[in-house]
Design an enzyme around this catalytic site. Sequence first.
Site, PDB file in Angstrom:
ATOM      1  N   ASN A   9       0.877  -1.169   0.000  1.00 33.27           N
ATOM      2  CA  ASN A   9       0.000   0.000   0.000  1.00 33.27           C
ATOM      3  C   ASN A   9       0.920   1.225   0.000  1.00 33.27           C
ATOM      4  O   ASN A   9       1.454   1.614   1.031  1.00 33.27           O
ATOM      5  CB  ASN A   9      -0.883  -0.037   1.252  1.00 33.27           C
ATOM      6  CG  ASN A   9      -1.827   1.151   1.329  1.00 33.27           C
ATOM      7  OD1 ASN A   9      -1.817   2.029   0.459  1.00 33.27           O
ATOM      8  ND2 ASN A   9      -2.646   1.190   2.381  1.00 33.27           N
ATOM      9  N   ARG A 241      -8.466  17.074   4.500  1.00 30.37           N
ATOM     10  CA  ARG A 241      -9.314  17.338   3.326  1.00 30.37           C
ATOM     11  C   ARG A 241     -10.630  17.977   3.768  1.00 30.37           C
ATOM     12  O   ARG A 241     -11.160  17.628   4.831  1.00 30.37           O
ATOM     13  CB  ARG A 241      -9.614  16.027   2.584  1.00 30.37           C
ATOM     14  CG  ARG A 241      -8.430  15.493   1.799  1.00 30.37           C
ATOM     15  CD  ARG A 241      -8.673  14.086   1.285  1.00 30.37           C
ATOM     16  NE  ARG A 241      -7.966  13.099   2.081  1.00 30.37           N
ATOM     17  CZ  ARG A 241      -8.108  11.793   1.969  1.00 30.37           C
ATOM     18  NH1 ARG A 241      -8.945  11.289   1.094  1.00 30.37           N
ATOM     19  NH2 ARG A 241      -7.426  10.968   2.740  1.00 30.37           N
ATOM     20  N   GLU A 379      -8.078  -3.926   5.334  1.00 30.84           N
ATOM     21  CA  GLU A 379      -7.982  -3.791   3.877  1.00 30.84           C
ATOM     22  C   GLU A 379      -6.902  -4.708   3.309  1.00 30.84           C
ATOM     23  O   GLU A 379      -7.040  -5.243   2.211  1.00 30.84           O
ATOM     24  CB  GLU A 379      -7.684  -2.326   3.518  1.00 30.84           C
ATOM     25  CG  GLU A 379      -8.865  -1.410   3.812  1.00 30.84           C
ATOM     26  CD  GLU A 379      -8.450   0.002   4.149  1.00 30.84           C
ATOM     27  OE1 GLU A 379      -7.708   0.187   5.139  1.00 30.84           O
ATOM     28  OE2 GLU A 379      -8.872   0.926   3.441  1.00 30.84           O
TER      29      GLU A 379
END
Length: 416
Positions: A9, A241, A379
């Site tokens: 990742n 964000r 994940e």
Amino acid sequence: MADVVVVLNAGSSSLKFSVFAQDAEGDKPICRGQAEALTTAPRFVAKDATGNVLDERSWGEGVPLGHAGALDHLVAFLQRRLAGHRLVAVGHRVVHGGTEYRRPIHIDAEVVATLQKYIPLAPLHQPHNLAPIRALLEQAPELPQVACFDTAFHRAAPTVSQMFALPKSITDRGVLRYGFHGLSYEYIASVLPQYDAQAAAGRTVVLHLGNGSSMCAMAGGRSIASTMGFTAVDGLPMGTRCGSLDPGVILYLIDQLKMDTRAVEKLICQQSGLLGVSGISSDMRTLLASEAAGAKAAVDLFAYRIQRELGSLAAALGGLDAIVFTAGIGENSAVLRERVCRGAAWLGLQLDDLANAGGGPRISAPGSKVAAWVIPTNEELMIARHTRRLLGAVTGDHAATPGATTGASMARSTAS
Ligand code: AMP
């Protein structure tokens, strides 16, 4: 000789990895770690399944290692660590699969060229995701690689939930609500039946609350709507964000504040969210521990936006059977979970304070109309499972994969 899958990742300044070996019960992690702060003060750490440090190294301030250097170091570590194992494939997390990829894909040069097209849609992630793929394709072409996408889980959502109200000519160019964190949601969907069979078959909202945050409405384990859109900036406020923003704000920034595209990008991706509102930190732990008004404002806005989105996603589902908290904040912050659950009382959610303080897994009170759960996401495991499944499909028998290679031979070819 055990077969192993390595999961990579690659983020903007880190390269995370996990190694999974297969036994009769499925994929088991045997080691994991990361190289981080790649452009500032790089560090590498690898730990075994019980958390014991296997390898650690720091390069010091101002010694940029970069992604290529990190991959070289990782390969050298794996060469030592995986001697006696057989590396059958590398699975990669790739943020954007665009309209092409609805499921994981076996990587070749053509796939890389297609994924390259999506760099403008995920400029902070996609180039870094692709870097180790390219390096391994070049240096170990016989090693099977699989790309697993954050967008894929949402591709089967109803068309209406994927559309912006833009002219068809723009929509046809692939300007759609893609949704992200799909590997996390898919993992939760895969384990939810073990916790709550009724919710798994019914209507659930999963809250992936971490440094990046989003929420997903699932009906029968499938995504039908999510808070993220064309890019991973949409939806909830996040660490840095901004989340949903009136597009008019962007025009104002450009026309009135004379900001150019890169300055706007930096503002909405790196300087907003919890960091921008608080003026203190992007880290929820720091904000919850702070008495400052800015910290309180950031946490309030985060909780408020979650509450609003929960109502919206429950409406998209036509009702709600359960919510699931996951990722760094969702799994660890009882305070945040309490605020979200209290705000969802109108939906029929009653919190069990003691269970929430204890971390669950069930944190709703007995008799609560809507169940609430805390379920750790994974994940990496999802990527390992996909990678093995795909290899099985490609070769019929992954143990006989022509490209299967030992840790040592991967390292030889990548080090050359
Ligand atoms: P992730 O991106 O999933 O690793 O999540 C990172 C976020 O989880 C950061 O904002 C952390 O501050 C937050 N986090 C981790 N542990 C806790 C905790 N015990 N309480 C509150 N936030 C936490």
